[in-house]
Scaffold this motif. Structure first.
Motif, PDB file in Angstrom:
ATOM      1  N   LYS A 135       5.172  96.496  54.898  1.00 31.79           N
ATOM      2  CA  LYS A 135       4.984  95.055  54.666  1.00 31.79           C
ATOM      3  C   LYS A 135       3.511  94.679  54.790  1.00 31.79           C
ATOM      4  N   GLU A 136       2.898  95.156  55.854  1.00 32.85           N
ATOM      5  CA  GLU A 136       1.477  94.871  56.090  1.00 32.85           C
ATOM      6  C   GLU A 136       0.623  95.366  54.924  1.00 32.85           C
ATOM      7  N   LEU A 137       0.860  96.584  54.494  1.00 36.77           N
ATOM      8  CA  LEU A 137       0.076  97.162  53.397  1.00 36.77           C
ATOM      9  C   LEU A 137       0.337  96.424  52.083  1.00 36.77           C
ATOM     10  N   LEU A 138       1.569  95.994  51.862  1.00 34.27           N
ATOM     11  CA  LEU A 138       1.878  95.212  50.657  1.00 34.27           C
ATOM     12  C   LEU A 138       1.148  93.870  50.678  1.00 34.27           C
ATOM     13  N   LEU A 139       1.085  93.250  51.853  1.00 35.18           N
ATOM     14  CA  LEU A 139       0.410  91.958  51.970  1.00 35.18           C
ATOM     15  C   LEU A 139      -1.096  92.084  51.767  1.00 35.18           C
ATOM     16  N   TYR A 140      -1.678  93.185  52.221  1.00 36.77           N
ATOM     17  CA  TYR A 140      -3.116  93.402  52.023  1.00 36.77           C
ATOM     18  C   TYR A 140      -3.455  93.637  50.555  1.00 36.77           C
ATOM     19  N   ASN A 141      -2.443  94.136  49.812  1.00 35.93           N
ATOM     20  CA  ASN A 141      -2.606  94.334  48.373  1.00 35.93           C
ATOM     21  C   ASN A 141      -3.696  95.337  48.004  1.00 35.93           C
ATOM     22  N   GLU A 142      -4.001  96.280  48.904  1.00 41.60           N
ATOM     23  CA  GLU A 142      -5.036  97.274  48.634  1.00 41.60           C
ATOM     24  C   GLU A 142      -4.456  98.557  48.039  1.00 41.60           C
ATOM     25  N   LEU A 143      -3.193  98.840  48.376  1.00 45.43           N
ATOM     26  CA  LEU A 143      -2.553 100.071  47.921  1.00 45.43           C
ATOM     27  C   LEU A 143      -1.317  99.726  47.105  1.00 45.43           C
ATOM     28  N   ASN A 144      -1.036 100.549  46.102  1.00 43.83           N
ATOM     29  CA  ASN A 144       0.215 100.354  45.367  1.00 43.83           C
ATOM     30  C   ASN A 144       1.338 101.089  46.118  1.00 43.83           C
ATOM     31  N   LEU A 145       2.557 100.922  45.656  1.00 45.86           N
ATOM     32  CA  LEU A 145       3.712 101.497  46.344  1.00 45.86           C
ATOM     33  C   LEU A 145       3.667 103.023  46.409  1.00 45.86           C
ATOM     34  N   THR A 146       3.164 103.649  45.380  1.00 47.01           N
ATOM     35  CA  THR A 146       3.037 105.112  45.381  1.00 47.01           C
ATOM     36  C   THR A 146       2.069 105.557  46.470  1.00 47.01           C
ATOM     37  N   GLU A 147       0.947 104.863  46.597  1.00 48.05           N
ATOM     38  CA  GLU A 147      -0.046 105.205  47.627  1.00 48.05           C
ATOM     39  C   GLU A 147       0.498 104.937  49.029  1.00 48.05           C
ATOM     40  N   ILE A 148       1.222 103.837  49.173  1.00 51.62           N
ATOM     41  CA  ILE A 148       1.834 103.522  50.473  1.00 51.62           C
ATOM     42  C   ILE A 148       2.864 104.587  50.834  1.00 51.62           C
ATOM     43  N   SER A 149       3.662 104.969  49.866  1.00 51.84           N
ATOM     44  CA  SER A 149       4.678 105.999  50.065  1.00 51.84           C
ATOM     45  C   SER A 149       4.033 107.300  50.549  1.00 51.84           C
ATOM     46  N   TYR A 150       2.939 107.675  49.923  1.00 53.38           N
ATOM     47  CA  TYR A 150       2.220 108.901  50.300  1.00 53.38           C
ATOM     48  C   TYR A 150       1.614 108.755  51.698  1.00 53.38           C
ATOM     49  N   LYS A 151       0.969 107.624  51.952  1.00 50.13           N
ATOM     50  CA  LYS A 151       0.295 107.387  53.233  1.00 50.13           C
ATOM     51  C   LYS A 151       1.270 107.463  54.406  1.00 50.13           C
ATOM     52  N   LEU A 152       2.492 106.969  54.207  1.00 50.47           N
ATOM     53  CA  LEU A 152       3.474 106.949  55.289  1.00 50.47           C
ATOM     54  C   LEU A 152       4.448 108.125  55.229  1.00 50.47           C
ATOM     55  N   ASP A 153       4.129 109.103  54.387  1.00 44.70           N
ATOM     56  CA  ASP A 153       4.872 110.362  54.292  1.00 44.70           C
ATOM     57  C   ASP A 153       6.338 110.184  53.896  1.00 44.70           C
ATOM     58  N   TYR A 154       6.589 109.302  52.928  1.00 46.09           N
ATOM     59  CA  TYR A 154       7.924 109.207  52.345  1.00 46.09           C
ATOM     60  C   TYR A 154       8.052 110.296  51.282  1.00 46.09           C
ATOM     61  N   SER A 155       9.238 110.807  51.107  1.00 49.87           N
ATOM     62  CA  SER A 155       9.446 111.869  50.126  1.00 49.87           C
ATOM     63  C   SER A 155       9.269 111.355  48.701  1.00 49.87           C
ATOM     64  N   SER A 156       9.507 110.051  48.508  1.00 55.67           N
ATOM     65  CA  SER A 156       9.335 109.461  47.176  1.00 55.67           C
ATOM     66  C   SER A 156       9.246 107.943  47.305  1.00 55.67           C
ATOM     67  N   VAL A 157       8.806 107.310  46.230  1.00 57.42           N
ATOM     68  CA  VAL A 157       8.749 105.851  46.195  1.00 57.42           C
ATOM     69  C   VAL A 157      10.160 105.277  46.295  1.00 57.42           C
TER      70      VAL A 157
END
Length: 187
Positions: A135-157
């Protein structure tokens, strides 16, 4: 001789650290280090200082912990919060190994204790915190969902999106649209 350590509940941000340092200063309590959930004192403090500190912390929404089980639960929470919210690196960590290593206990023991006291599993606590970070990263609007997914070690978007929807009831894109809609209404 090892320095006295105090454990404080609800300390979850850098602001909390600053506030605790202010309270220690006001009471003339000297410390070596203040971290999330833990204060290492330079010297042993008196019962009166301890009582005053307990009251002052309670007045600002924090709590001095003295029960060993609660101290350990707090340490588990702080390790997880640190990893998810206060680390700039990619979150490629095995939480069970990390917690066991950092806290010096078998993960099964930590997991059972956490579930008994908190009423949720460590894994659920991790997921809730990861979703808060999303939520925080989405609100900052600096990273897209793919980048957020990678940053937080999700297996996929899609895994991230499914977890996000399960916890919040919203899709990440709808959550982001709501923020943009609210901002547009304020202008």
């Amino acid at each position: 001789m090892e320095n006295q350590k105090l454990h404080i509940k609800y300390m979850v941000s850098l602001r909390c650290i600053m506030v605790v340092k202010e309270e220690l200063f006001k009471l003339g309590i000297k410390y070596v280090n203040v971290n999330l959930g833990e204060v290492e004192l330079l010297e042993k403090i008196s019962k009166n200082q301890m009582d005053d500190l307990r009251i002052n912390l309670k007045n600002i929404g924090l709590e001095l912990l003295e029960d060993k089980r609660n101290i350990l639960i707090n340490k588990i929470k702080n390790e997880i919060i640190n990893l998810i919210h206060h680390s700039d690196s990619i979150l490629k960590v095995n939480f069970s190994e990390h917690l066991s290593q950092q806290l010096g206990y078998d993960y099964t023991y930590l997991s059972n204790l956490f579930s008994d006291v908190m009423g949720i599993t460590i894994q659920q606590f991790i997921i809730f915190n990861k979703i808060e970070k999303v939520k925080e990263l989405l609100l900052y609007n600096e990273l897209n969902l793919t980048e957020i997914s990678y940053k937080l070690d999700y297996s996929s978007v899609s895994h991230l999106s499914n977890q996000f929807k399960k916890i919040t009831g919203l899709t990440p894109s709808y959550f982001k649209q709501m923020k943009e809609f609210r901002r547009a209404q304020l202008q």
